[in-house]
Motif scaffolding. Structure first.
Motif, PDB file in Angstrom:
ATOM      1  N   LEU A  68       0.822  -1.211   0.000  1.00 57.66           N
ATOM      2  CA  LEU A  68       0.000   0.000   0.000  1.00 57.66           C
ATOM      3  C   LEU A  68       0.857   1.263   0.000  1.00 57.66           C
ATOM      4  O   LEU A  68       0.341   2.371  -0.163  1.00 57.66           O
ATOM      5  N   HIS A 125      -0.616  -1.299  10.262  1.00 56.46           N
ATOM      6  CA  HIS A 125      -1.885  -1.835  10.743  1.00 56.46           C
ATOM      7  C   HIS A 125      -2.048  -3.225  10.150  1.00 56.46           C
ATOM      8  O   HIS A 125      -1.973  -3.377   8.934  1.00 56.46           O
ATOM      9  N   PHE A 161       0.434  -4.375   7.585  1.00 57.08           N
ATOM     10  CA  PHE A 161       0.583  -3.570   6.372  1.00 57.08           C
ATOM     11  C   PHE A 161       0.996  -2.142   6.710  1.00 57.08           C
ATOM     12  O   PHE A 161       0.472  -1.537   7.640  1.00 57.08           O
ATOM     13  N   MET A 165       0.464   1.465   6.086  1.00 58.01           N
ATOM     14  CA  MET A 165      -0.702   2.163   5.522  1.00 58.01           C
ATOM     15  C   MET A 165      -0.331   3.482   4.871  1.00 58.01           C
ATOM     16  O   MET A 165      -0.996   3.937   3.951  1.00 58.01           O
ATOM     17  N   GLU A 166       0.693   4.135   5.425  1.00 67.93           N
ATOM     18  CA  GLU A 166       1.052   5.467   4.923  1.00 67.93           C
ATOM     19  C   GLU A 166       2.432   5.808   5.465  1.00 67.93           C
ATOM     20  O   GLU A 166       2.840   5.282   6.505  1.00 67.93           O
ATOM     21  N   GLU A 197     -12.421   0.525   6.284  1.00 71.83           N
ATOM     22  CA  GLU A 197     -11.500   0.787   5.177  1.00 71.83           C
ATOM     23  C   GLU A 197     -10.038   0.702   5.581  1.00 71.83           C
ATOM     24  O   GLU A 197      -9.154   0.697   4.727  1.00 71.83           O
ATOM     25  N   THR A 198      -9.754   0.691   6.874  1.00 75.28           N
ATOM     26  CA  THR A 198      -8.360   0.547   7.313  1.00 75.28           C
ATOM     27  C   THR A 198      -7.873  -0.867   7.000  1.00 75.28           C
ATOM     28  O   THR A 198      -6.732  -1.072   6.619  1.00 75.28           O
ATOM     29  N   THR A 199      -8.758  -1.830   7.201  1.00 75.26           N
ATOM     30  CA  THR A 199      -8.390  -3.240   7.120  1.00 75.26           C
ATOM     31  C   THR A 199      -8.706  -3.862   5.766  1.00 75.26           C
ATOM     32  O   THR A 199      -7.992  -4.760   5.318  1.00 75.26           O
ATOM     33  N   PRO A 205      -8.351  -2.993   2.628  1.00 78.82           N
ATOM     34  CA  PRO A 205      -7.319  -3.061   1.581  1.00 78.82           C
ATOM     35  C   PRO A 205      -6.324  -4.204   1.809  1.00 78.82           C
ATOM     36  O   PRO A 205      -5.899  -4.854   0.854  1.00 78.82           O
ATOM     37  N   ALA A 206      -5.969  -4.429   3.077  1.00 76.18           N
ATOM     38  CA  ALA A 206      -5.038  -5.522   3.386  1.00 76.18           C
ATOM     39  C   ALA A 206      -5.652  -6.855   2.981  1.00 76.18           C
ATOM     40  O   ALA A 206      -4.990  -7.720   2.406  1.00 76.18           O
ATOM     41  N   ILE A 225      -5.650  -7.252  -0.771  1.00 74.77           N
ATOM     42  CA  ILE A 225      -4.331  -7.651  -1.256  1.00 74.77           C
ATOM     43  C   ILE A 225      -4.125  -9.148  -1.071  1.00 74.77           C
ATOM     44  O   ILE A 225      -3.563  -9.825  -1.930  1.00 74.77           O
ATOM     45  N   ILE A 268      -6.886   7.532   6.546  1.00 77.19           N
ATOM     46  CA  ILE A 268      -5.627   7.367   5.809  1.00 77.19           C
ATOM     47  C   ILE A 268      -5.967   6.835   4.422  1.00 77.19           C
ATOM     48  O   ILE A 268      -5.386   7.230   3.422  1.00 77.19           O
ATOM     49  N   VAL A 269      -6.952   5.951   4.379  1.00 75.32           N
ATOM     50  CA  VAL A 269      -7.335   5.342   3.105  1.00 75.32           C
ATOM     51  C   VAL A 269      -8.285   6.244   2.318  1.00 75.32           C
ATOM     52  O   VAL A 269      -8.045   6.558   1.160  1.00 75.32           O
ATOM     53  N   ASN A 277      -5.153   7.418   0.504  1.00 70.98           N
ATOM     54  CA  ASN A 277      -4.129   6.558  -0.099  1.00 70.98           C
ATOM     55  C   ASN A 277      -4.684   5.977  -1.403  1.00 70.98           C
ATOM     56  O   ASN A 277      -5.497   5.047  -1.371  1.00 70.98           O
ATOM     57  N   VAL A 284      -3.439   4.106  -3.711  1.00 68.41           N
ATOM     58  CA  VAL A 284      -3.126   2.693  -3.961  1.00 68.41           C
ATOM     59  C   VAL A 284      -4.137   1.816  -3.223  1.00 68.41           C
ATOM     60  O   VAL A 284      -4.672   0.843  -3.783  1.00 68.41           O
ATOM     61  N   ALA A 285      -4.418   2.166  -1.979  1.00 71.66           N
ATOM     62  CA  ALA A 285      -5.382   1.397  -1.181  1.00 71.66           C
ATOM     63  C   ALA A 285      -6.777   1.507  -1.773  1.00 71.66           C
ATOM     64  O   ALA A 285      -7.514   0.519  -1.855  1.00 71.66           O
ATOM     65  N   ILE A 344      -7.006  -0.779  -4.871  1.00 71.61           N
ATOM     66  CA  ILE A 344      -7.100  -2.223  -4.620  1.00 71.61           C
ATOM     67  C   ILE A 344      -8.492  -2.581  -4.104  1.00 71.61           C
ATOM     68  O   ILE A 344      -9.049  -3.629  -4.422  1.00 71.61           O
TER      69      ILE A 344
END
Lengths: 85, 361
Positions: A33, A46, A49, A51-52, B135-137, B139-140, B143, B191-192, B250, B252-253, B256
């Motif tokens: 990311l 987090h 990963f 995150m930023e 949305e924090t989790t 994207p992970a 992936i 952040i996302v 973000n 990129v996030a 994805i």
């Protein structure tokens, strides 16, 4: 699920991973990311990963505050009585 | 970031001198926990209220969904991998922890990547990752689905109960009996997603939104920024947590998420169905959708008698207003998810608030 900690990137590895130092512990973290991250930069981590990318001074400050809080918590657990219930 | 005690006191002075009735909602469960830990609530005058919101993904998972997860975990040949705080969340008759004590293979992971590794090491088992988070989790998890596809893993799937925050904020602002004057917006979700979703909310509902970090100083600054806007009759979306959150989020996030998931209806505890608030797999990733793989049917939400988690999650009551709080429902023997989750309002209040007078003696 908002928990996140700052860490310092030590090494960029293969497969979208980086070796990151989180408060003295080294761990592999996915940088998929944050693909543009470089060594010695700080990232917010987090669930394994990055995150930023974080501002370095701010990251250090967060880690310092987290450490302080850890010390306060330790003291509270050791010395003070829990107040709930 | 200035960490002088003098600065904190100045912020606090500015906040507590406010005389108007102001109710701010701390959307995110991690904020509720951080605010409780900081003791800030005790320093506020009675006209300033901080209400907890639906930003605890474990807490807002519908009862029927939890029951479906527990049932799947008990299937022979399945390894269920989950984040830690889901283990003790009570389903209608059981929990993942109980299922494990009765022989189900349930494992706790810190990262969805761990679930991928378990799938690689156990080719004869069906590994299911329980995807709960905003949305924090998500994207992970997206992936991981992408990596599973690249590796041609055929024994891995994800039970997606992922939800997105902005539709829930619309619902909160639209509730006729709710008077929320501003939002303390989640730091890491943002952040996302960046600032744009809040700018849309502000345009529609004219209430200030401030993306705030989780240290005590962040919260003081965020609350101050909200009160300042309210005093000046403004309504804008702002970022207090600038050291990590960027206006654009973000990309990129976001990309994805867009590639792997699509919006779907989702049921939120205490609110009900919110259209477009859930994340389900796009057709290209359907083979990783545990619900399809195991033909999981939608289950009814059977309410837990006396449990008021739904009202806590929408800021209608505080945990202490619940008749079960601290009595029948404690962290050791929780009745509802708000007492179990690391970000649960009831868990936060139980741990950090002094006992209320009616419970003394």
């Amino acid at each position: 699920m908002c928990l996140g900690v700052p860490g310092k990137v030590l090494e960029i590895k293969e497969n979208g991973l980086a070796l990151v130092d989180v408060d003295g512990n080294q761990m592999d973290v996915s940088i998929r990311l944050t693909p543009e991250v470089e060594i010695n930069q700080y990232v917010l981590i987090h669930a394994g990963f990055a995150m930023e990318i974080m501002d370095e001074e701010a990251a250090r400050e967060t880690m310092r505050l987290l450490k302080e809080l850890e010390e306060i918590n330790e003291f509270a657990t050791r010395v003070l009585e829990p107040s709930a219930g | 970031m200035n960490s002088q005690p003098e600065y904190w006191n100045r912020l606090l002075d500015e906040i507590v001198k406010e005389e108007r009735e102001i109710a701010l909602m701390e959307v995110c469960g991690t904020h509720t926990m951080a605010i409780a830990k900081s003791g800030l609530r005790n320093l506020l005058p009675p006209n300033l209220k901080l209400l907890s919101g639906p930003g605890c993904p474990v807490c807002v998972t519908a009862q029927g969904d939890i029951d479906a997860v527990i049932e799947l975990a008990g299937k022979p040949g399945v390894i269920m991998v989950t984040f830690g705080d889901m283990m003790r969340v009570p389903g209608t008759t059981s929990s993942l922890q109980e299922a494990r004590s009765q022989g189900a293979d349930v494992r706790v992971a810190y990262s969805p990547l761990d679930a991928l590794a378990i799938a690689q090491r156990n080719p004869d088992k069906e590994v299911v990752f329980l995807g709960i988070g905003f949305e924090t989790t998500a994207p992970a998890v997206a992936i991981c689905a992408d990596q599973a596809r690249a590796q041609g893993l055929n024994n891995f799937s994800i039970f997606s109960l992922h939800k997105v925050v902005p539709p829930a904020l619309e619902v909160i602002f639209s509730m006729p009996d709710m008077k929320i004057d501003g939002l303390i917006c989640p730091g890491h979700v943002s952040i996302v997603i960046g600032l744009e979703p809040y700018e849309e909310l502000v345009e529609k509902y004219h209430r200030p939104c401030v993306v705030t970090g989780f240290e005590t100083q962040d919260i003081l600054e965020g609350v101050y920024m909200l009160i300042k806007q309210i005093r000046q009759g403004e309504a804008r979306a702002e970022i207090q947590y600038q050291r990590v959150v960027k206006n654009a989020g973000n990309p990129v996030a976001q990309q994805i998420l867009e590639e792997v998931f699509q919006p779907a209806d989702a049921r939120w505890r205490g609110i009900g169905n919110i259209p477009g608030s859930g994340l389900e797999f796009r057709p290209e990733y359907e083979c990783f959708d545990a619900r399809k793989r195991f033909a999981i049917e939608d289950r009814e939400d059977i309410p837990i008698k006396g449990c008021a988690c739904g009202e806590v999650l929408t800021g209608k009551i505080t945990p202490q207003d619940c008749a079960l709080f601290g009595r029948a429902c404690t962290p050791l023997k929780p009745i509802g998810p708000c007492m179990v989750s690391h970000e649960g309002a009831c868990a936060a209040y139980y741990r950090y608030s002094p006992p209320t007078p009616s419970k003394k003696g």
